[in-house]
Every structure is written in structure tokens, then in C-alpha cells.
Design a protein around this motif. Structure first.
Motif, short mmCIF file in Angstrom:
data_model
loop_
_atom_site.label_atom_id
_atom_site.label_comp_id
_atom_site.label_asym_id
_atom_site.label_seq_id
_atom_site.Cartn_x
_atom_site.Cartn_y
_atom_site.Cartn_z
N PHE A 95 0.81 -1.22 0.00
CA PHE A 95 0.00 0.00 0.00
C PHE A 95 0.85 1.27 0.00
O PHE A 95 0.32 2.38 -0.06
N HIS A 96 2.17 1.12 0.08
CA HIS A 96 3.07 2.27 0.16
C HIS A 96 2.86 3.22 -1.01
O HIS A 96 2.81 2.80 -2.17
N GLU A 104 -4.54 11.41 1.73
CA GLU A 104 -3.07 11.55 1.72
C GLU A 104 -2.43 10.26 1.24
O GLU A 104 -3.05 9.21 1.21
N ARG A 105 -1.18 10.37 0.86
CA ARG A 105 -0.44 9.19 0.41
C ARG A 105 0.04 8.40 1.62
O ARG A 105 0.54 8.96 2.59
N PHE A 106 -0.12 7.08 1.57
CA PHE A 106 0.30 6.21 2.66
C PHE A 106 1.82 6.09 2.67
O PHE A 106 2.44 5.80 1.65
N SER A 154 0.60 1.20 10.53
CA SER A 154 1.58 1.25 9.46
C SER A 154 2.75 0.36 9.86
O SER A 154 2.92 0.00 11.04
N ARG A 155 3.59 0.02 8.91
CA ARG A 155 4.75 -0.84 9.19
C ARG A 155 5.66 -0.19 10.23
O ARG A 155 6.14 -0.86 11.15
#
Length: 189
Positions: A95-96, A104-106, A154-155
Motif C-alpha cells: 500500500f506504500h 493523503e499518500r500512505f 503502518s509498518r
């Protein structure tokens, strides 16, 4: 018959989607309890207009009234209770740089999370029930999309929490007040 069944299912889905949307809006509303200054208990005769004139710092919410205890000397010891308890998962590489539900962008390295109902931009503390480690994340996406989970990290947040590589971990979720950027103290066991 198949056409009627499909129409009935679609109607039922719209009903539940509308009901969930209404519940999400209600849960996002702030709760304000009018209180006597002396006792800290709600004043049954108070009106909203008299309390609305007070600065926000003088108003107490229902959460403040329920989560604080007074000791013999009159000092308040606030015990912060989690708003949710359940399983956390994480997502990242697939999903990055894709758009999140907030637009917004992940960034899989950022300290962000997906939650089903909390407003975008809400800061929350996610604390592992196993290790006691906590991490503060900002809600910027919707999810998790599995029924048995309360938050998707998130990671970067999963690594900070010690969840990376484990898949699922039991956690407590604490929404933070505006301006707070640290997790509440861990309760002694």
C-alpha cells in the motif's frame, strides 16, 4: 424470485451502511457534562448556556468525571481507560504511496494507523497488552477490514510496537486529547 432477493439484499445493505454511518457520526461527537465546581458531579439544574460561557479548560467531560478518582488529600489521580481493546494488525509494502481514505499518500514508515470510526487526524496511543510498549499514531485511513481487529498500524508503527513479523497482537487503544503526544502511564498490574 432471484431479482427480488437481490433487491432485498441491496436494500438491507443500504440500511446497515446508513445505520453505521449514523453511529460513526454519533461516536465522533464530543460529550460535555455540566458540573458543580465544588463536587465535580453533574448539576441537574445547570443549563448549557451557563456552561458554554466558561472556558473549555473549566468544563469537564464525562470521560474526565468517570476516569478520575480523588484520594484523601483531594489530589486527583487519573486512571485512563482504553476506549477499545482487541487485535492490531499492520500493513505496508503493498500500500506504500497509495492514497488512503483521508486522501493523503500512505507512508509505511510513518506513525499512522487505520481505524473504522475515529476522525482522520485523531492521535491515539496503541499499547501492547503483552509487552506494555505503547506507540502514538495518527489516524489517516479506514480499516481494518477484518472483523476481529480494532486497528491497522503502518509498518513503522508496528516495528515500534514490536508487532512487525508477528501478524496480530492484542492491544489497548487510547484516543489522546488535543496537544497530547505521549501514551498515558501504564496501569500497575
Amino acid at each position: 424470485m432471484p431479482g427480488q432477493r437481490a433487491a432485498g439484499l441491496a436494500s438491507g445493505r443500504r440500511f446497515w451502511a446508513a445505520l453505521l454511518a449514523c453511529a460513526a457520526m454519533v461516536l465522533a461527537l464530543p460529550v460535555v457534562v455540566l458540573a458543580h465546581e465544588d463536587s465535580g458531579m453533574p448539576d441537574p439544574g445547570a443549563t448549557l448556556s451557563s456552561d458554554a460561557e466558561k472556558p473549555l479548560s473549566a468544563q469537564r467531560s464525562a470521560i474526565d468525571l468517570l476516569s478520575s478518582d480523588e484520594d484523601e488529600e483531594g489530589e486527583e489521580e487519573a486512571e485512563v481507560l482504553p476506549s477499545e481493546t482487541g487485535l492490531a494488525s499492520w500493513y505496508g509494502p503493498g500500500f506504500h504511496k497509495r492514497r488512503t481514505a483521508s486522501g493523503e499518500r500512505f507512508d509505511m514508515h510513518a506513525m499512522t494507523a487505520a481505524h473504522r470510526t475515529l476522525p482522520f487526524g485523531t492521535m491515539v496511543c496503541v499499547r501492547s497488552q503483552i509487552t506494555g510498549r505503547g506507540v502514538v499514531v495518527r489516524i489517516n485511513d479506514r480499516g481494518p477490514h477484518a472483523a476481529n481487529r480494532v486497528v491497522d498500524l503502518s509498518r513503522g508503527a508496528a516495528i515500534a510496537l514490536g508487532l512487525h513479523g508477528l501478524g496480530l497482537k492484542p492491544v489497548d487503544v487510547f484516543p489522546l486529547s488535543t496537544g497530547e503526544d505521549t501514551c498515558p502511564p501504564k496501569r500497575p498490574d
